[in-house]
Design a protein around this motif. Structure first.
Motif, mmCIF file in Angstrom:
data_model
loop_
_atom_site.group_PDB
_atom_site.id
_atom_site.type_symbol
_atom_site.label_atom_id
_atom_site.label_comp_id
_atom_site.label_asym_id
_atom_site.label_seq_id
_atom_site.Cartn_x
_atom_site.Cartn_y
_atom_site.Cartn_z
ATOM 1 N N SER A 15 -11.727 20.829 38.906
ATOM 2 C CA SER A 15 -12.408 22.105 38.627
ATOM 3 C C SER A 15 -13.020 22.133 37.239
ATOM 4 C CB SER A 15 -11.410 23.268 38.705
ATOM 5 O OG SER A 15 -10.871 23.331 39.982
ATOM 6 N N ILE A 16 -14.103 22.860 37.131
ATOM 7 C CA ILE A 16 -14.716 23.096 35.819
ATOM 8 C C ILE A 16 -14.449 24.555 35.467
ATOM 9 C CG2 ILE A 16 -16.909 23.302 34.591
ATOM 10 C CD1 ILE A 16 -18.016 21.055 36.354
ATOM 11 N N LYS A 17 -13.904 24.793 34.278
ATOM 12 C CA LYS A 17 -13.665 26.176 33.846
ATOM 13 C C LYS A 17 -14.939 26.711 33.194
ATOM 14 C CE LYS A 17 -11.456 27.719 30.076
ATOM 15 N NZ LYS A 17 -10.444 27.638 29.031
ATOM 16 N N MET A 18 -15.383 27.857 33.650
ATOM 17 C CA MET A 18 -16.583 28.449 33.064
ATOM 18 C C MET A 18 -16.192 29.246 31.817
ATOM 19 S SD MET A 18 -19.034 27.388 34.807
ATOM 20 C CE MET A 18 -19.101 26.399 36.283
ATOM 21 N N THR A 19 -17.080 29.269 30.826
ATOM 22 C CA THR A 19 -16.825 30.058 29.611
ATOM 23 C C THR A 19 -18.044 30.933 29.341
ATOM 24 O OG1 THR A 19 -17.689 28.178 28.373
ATOM 25 C CG2 THR A 19 -15.298 28.429 28.419
ATOM 26 N N THR A 20 -17.855 31.974 28.572
ATOM 27 C CA THR A 20 -18.990 32.823 28.177
ATOM 28 C C THR A 20 -19.491 32.385 26.805
ATOM 29 O OG1 THR A 20 -17.566 34.380 27.041
ATOM 30 C CG2 THR A 20 -17.975 34.804 29.387
ATOM 31 N N ALA A 21 -20.681 32.851 26.460
ATOM 32 C CA ALA A 21 -21.245 32.504 25.149
ATOM 33 C C ALA A 21 -20.338 33.018 24.025
ATOM 34 C CB ALA A 21 -22.652 33.092 25.031
ATOM 35 N N GLU A 22 -19.727 34.192 24.207
ATOM 36 C CA GLU A 22 -18.849 34.743 23.149
ATOM 37 C C GLU A 22 -17.620 33.852 22.972
ATOM 38 O OE1 GLU A 22 -19.661 37.334 25.910
ATOM 39 O OE2 GLU A 22 -21.476 36.979 24.746
ATOM 40 N N GLN A 23 -17.053 33.432 24.096
ATOM 41 C CA GLN A 23 -15.876 32.546 24.002
ATOM 42 C C GLN A 23 -16.247 31.253 23.286
ATOM 43 O OE1 GLN A 23 -15.137 32.388 28.221
ATOM 44 N NE2 GLN A 23 -13.337 33.711 28.082
ATOM 45 N N ARG A 24 -17.407 30.718 23.643
ATOM 46 C CA ARG A 24 -17.799 29.430 23.055
ATOM 47 C C ARG A 24 -18.041 29.556 21.553
ATOM 48 N NH1 ARG A 24 -20.577 29.029 28.115
ATOM 49 N NH2 ARG A 24 -22.599 29.565 27.211
ATOM 50 N N ASP A 42 -12.516 23.430 27.673
ATOM 51 C CA ASP A 42 -13.470 24.425 27.178
ATOM 52 C C ASP A 42 -14.920 23.919 27.237
ATOM 53 O OD1 ASP A 42 -11.527 26.339 26.676
ATOM 54 O OD2 ASP A 42 -11.085 25.538 24.692
ATOM 55 N N ILE A 43 -15.117 22.813 27.933
ATOM 56 C CA ILE A 43 -16.456 22.230 28.093
ATOM 57 C C ILE A 43 -16.890 22.446 29.549
ATOM 58 C CG2 ILE A 43 -17.778 20.073 28.020
ATOM 59 C CD1 ILE A 43 -16.636 20.655 25.269
ATOM 60 N N ILE A 44 -18.139 22.804 29.759
ATOM 61 C CA ILE A 44 -18.617 22.953 31.148
ATOM 62 C C ILE A 44 -19.136 21.606 31.673
ATOM 63 C CG2 ILE A 44 -20.291 24.117 32.650
ATOM 64 C CD1 ILE A 44 -19.943 26.615 30.898
ATOM 65 N N ILE A 45 -20.056 21.004 30.934
ATOM 66 C CA ILE A 45 -20.539 19.660 31.321
ATOM 67 C C ILE A 45 -20.293 18.733 30.134
ATOM 68 C CG2 ILE A 45 -22.523 18.268 32.038
ATOM 69 C CD1 ILE A 45 -22.137 20.316 34.137
ATOM 70 N N LEU A 370 -26.454 23.277 21.972
ATOM 71 C CA LEU A 370 -26.267 23.022 23.415
ATOM 72 C C LEU A 370 -24.896 23.523 23.869
ATOM 73 C CD1 LEU A 370 -27.704 19.376 23.694
ATOM 74 C CD2 LEU A 370 -28.809 21.490 24.442
ATOM 75 N N TYR A 371 -23.924 23.420 22.995
ATOM 76 C CA TYR A 371 -22.591 23.939 23.360
ATOM 77 C C TYR A 371 -22.632 25.464 23.440
ATOM 78 C CZ TYR A 371 -17.771 25.101 23.702
ATOM 79 O OH TYR A 371 -16.589 25.645 24.162
ATOM 80 N N ARG A 372 -23.232 26.061 22.423
ATOM 81 C CA ARG A 372 -23.292 27.532 22.419
ATOM 82 C C ARG A 372 -24.023 28.059 23.646
ATOM 83 N NH1 ARG A 372 -24.684 27.867 16.132
ATOM 84 N NH2 ARG A 372 -22.807 28.911 15.383
ATOM 85 N N ALA A 373 -25.156 27.415 23.965
ATOM 86 C CA ALA A 373 -26.012 27.941 25.043
ATOM 87 C C ALA A 373 -25.452 27.668 26.431
ATOM 88 C CB ALA A 373 -27.417 27.342 24.925
ATOM 89 N N GLY A 374 -24.713 26.558 26.612
ATOM 90 C CA GLY A 374 -24.314 26.241 27.986
ATOM 91 C C GLY A 374 -23.023 25.477 28.129
ATOM 92 N N GLY A 375 -22.244 25.371 27.055
ATOM 93 C CA GLY A 375 -20.961 24.664 27.165
ATOM 94 C C GLY A 375 -21.128 23.169 27.372
ATOM 95 N N ILE A 376 -22.271 22.635 26.931
ATOM 96 C CA ILE A 376 -22.504 21.190 27.097
ATOM 97 C C ILE A 376 -22.019 20.454 25.858
ATOM 98 C CG2 ILE A 376 -24.300 19.410 27.257
ATOM 99 C CD1 ILE A 376 -25.935 21.535 28.812
ATOM 100 N N ARG A 377 -21.269 19.392 26.091
ATOM 101 C CA ARG A 377 -20.832 18.576 24.954
ATOM 102 C C ARG A 377 -21.681 17.322 24.883
ATOM 103 N NH1 ARG A 377 -14.707 17.442 23.270
ATOM 104 N NH2 ARG A 377 -14.398 16.758 25.423
ATOM 105 N N SER A 378 -22.380 17.158 23.779
ATOM 106 C CA SER A 378 -23.189 15.961 23.539
ATOM 107 C C SER A 378 -22.654 15.316 22.260
ATOM 108 C CB SER A 378 -24.656 16.362 23.382
ATOM 109 O OG SER A 378 -24.767 17.335 22.354
ATOM 110 N N CYS A 379 -23.363 14.337 21.755
ATOM 111 C CA CYS A 379 -22.849 13.608 20.592
ATOM 112 C C CYS A 379 -23.977 13.312 19.616
ATOM 113 C CB CYS A 379 -22.238 12.304 21.094
ATOM 114 S SG CYS A 379 -21.481 11.322 19.816
ATOM 115 N N GLU A 380 -23.787 13.718 18.378
ATOM 116 C CA GLU A 380 -24.760 13.383 17.332
ATOM 117 C C GLU A 380 -24.691 11.889 17.060
ATOM 118 O OE1 GLU A 380 -25.987 13.162 12.904
ATOM 119 O OE2 GLU A 380 -24.378 12.198 14.005
#
Ligand code: PM9
Length: 458
Positions: A15-24, A42-45, A370-380
């Motif tokens: 399962s993927i847990k959904m989060t809101t922008a405020e939570q993030r 706490d990550i969506i994708i 990207l995390y704030r807008a959609g819970g996406i975790r990327s890497c610098e």
């Protein structure tokens, strides 16, 4: 042409847990604006990495039940050895718990102060292991490889002229090994051509320097050769991979990528004396030579994964996924490193957020966006990972490229997940002027990106 579908069915789900922008917002602040510090739930994708994040197949899981956990001479080692040997033809195959353990063993022996180790581009763990042993890691990728817009089909190639000049300048006695990273992760997951690998071998041979591959994405590299290099269109990816390995004297391998497992790696070579030394270090730091840092079941999963990765329907779907992301980014005008690579899309942070100076890490600003807008975790993959300070003046020296990598775990996400990612990127891109830079509040002396803490620049 019909849609290229995922060439697998889903038998088990997570399962993927959904989060809101405020939570993030609260989560990212608490993590010191470092995405490595966020709980995975706490990550969506999660596109932090394609390393160790693959979904294993039913056959791999079945293989795990057959794992022989004997301390010495386990049947699973034989199985693992045979599969790696059939592919690479290397005589000595030393299992390690992951890629960097193979690097550490190799460079404990080969790298010392006064030694130089060239590569197309060293990955950060490779560089760190070389520098930890006080040797110098040198990147000699072709000029096109540094230009995010160049459409060169093999942007991961090493500059053969620079390589030969480097050998002449530093002297063969000071260069214990030359590395080639396939595909070139730090340069955008870009492939290295067969011609270039062959050429690198010829230059190395002329100077008596062994050539080692950092082979963790060898199958993706093989597929690009099949697609892009003349003379290989009718060869199988397995034949291409075997030819690649035939030009090398050894390899380091993180099986967490193109062996489709969650943990594992190996170090392989032909040199008997070097192998003896490596095994002695292995015994002290990893384990007995027939299991290294792994359980028998992990060796079974690697053996099977090495077969599955060369399935051309899989490779076609895999590379097409990245290409599809690139096409959609082109439509929205969002800048990324071109052409799309093998395992990831790399947003071009300097072009995406040109208002943020490089010493305020535009890539980090986008990754946080990207995390704030959609819970996406990327890497610098930019200044935080590779930036340096001049030892004399302290002045900041940025790397050539400031990238944000969205790495795609193998066989994990479906097309609708990727469409969601595109929607989030589009939102962040439209609002890019509101992105803000970051400054360090903590940084470790090596591999600082993993544990760094930041605050927003105002
Ligand atoms: N690569 C990646 O995400 C995982 C660690 S950094 C977040 O891309 C190359 C080309 C790699 C690599 C790891 C390693 C090290 C060596 N070479 O992670 O130690 O891309 O198994 O492999 C990561 P291990």
């Amino acid at each position: 042409m019909k849609t290229i579908i995922e060439p697998f069915r889903i038998k088990m789900v997570e399962s993927i847990k959904m989060t809101t922008a405020e939570q993030r917002e609260k989560i990212i602040k608490k993590a010191g604006y470092n995405l490595f510090m966020i709980h995975a739930e706490d990550i969506i994708i999660d596109l932090l990495t394609d390393s160790g994040t693959s979904a294993m197949s039913d056959i791999q899981w079945a293989g795990m039940m057959r794992g022989d956990e004997s301390y010495a001479g386990a049947r699973s080692y034989e199985h693992f050895y045979n599969k790696v040997y059939q592919l690479t033809n290397f005589k000595h195959i030393i299992p390690t718990h992951q890629g960097r353990a193979a690097e550490r063993i190799l460079f404990d022996i080969l790298a010392q102060s006064g030694k130089y180790i060239p590569s197309n581009t060293h990955f950060d763990t490779t560089r760190a292991n070389i520098e930890y042993n006080k040797a110098e890691a040198v990147d000699l990728v072709i000029e096109e490889g540094k230009d995010p817009q160049s459409l060169h089909p093999f942007k991961g190639n090493i500059d053969l002229e620079k390589l030969e000049n480097f050998f002449k300048e530093k002297g063969r006695e000071n260069i214990p090994v030359c590395m080639l990273t396939i595909t070139n992760n730090s340069g955008g997951g870009q492939p290295v051509s067969m011609e270039n690998i062959r050429g690198a071998k010829q230059v190395c041979e002329k100077y008596g320097i062994p050539l080692f591959l950092d082979a963790c994405r060898f199958a993706e590299n093989s597929y690009f050769i099949k697609m892009r290099e003349q003379g290989y269109e009718n060869k199988s990816c397995r034949e291409i991979a075997k030819e690649i390995f035939s030009y090398a004297d050894g390899c380091t391998m993180s099986a967490k990528k193109d062996a489709l497992v969650n943990i594992g790696g190996y170090l392989a070579m032909n040199d008997d004396e070097l192998a003896l030394q490596c095994r002695n270090v292995l015994i002290v730091t990893e384990g007995f030579p027939t299991y290294g840092g792994l359980a028998g079941r992990d060796l079974e999963a690697i053996a099977q994964g090495l077969d599955e990765i060369l399935d051309e329907d899989y490779l076609h779907y895999r590379i097409r996924t990245v290409e599809y992301m690139g096409e959609r980014l082109d439509k929205m005008g969002a800048p990324y490193l071109k052409p799309p690579g093998g395992h990831a899309i790399y947003l071009d942070a300097k072009a995406f957020a040109p208002h943020i100076p490089v010493n305020q890490f535009p890539g980090q600003a986008i990754a946080v966006g990207l995390y704030r807008a959609g819970g996406i975790r990327s890497c610098e993959i930019g200044g935080i990972m590779f930036g340096k300070n001049d030892p004399e003046t302290g002045a900041y020296i940025p790397p050539n490229l400031e990238l944000v990598r969205l790495a795609f775990p193998r066989r994990v996400y479906t097309q609708s997940h990727f469409d969601y990612v595109l929607e989030v990127i589009e939102e962040v891109y439209k609002n890019r002027d509101s992105l803000k830079g970051f400054k360090f509040t903590y940084q470790a002396p090596l591999l600082r990106h993993f544990t760094a803490q930041f605050e927003v620049c105002h």
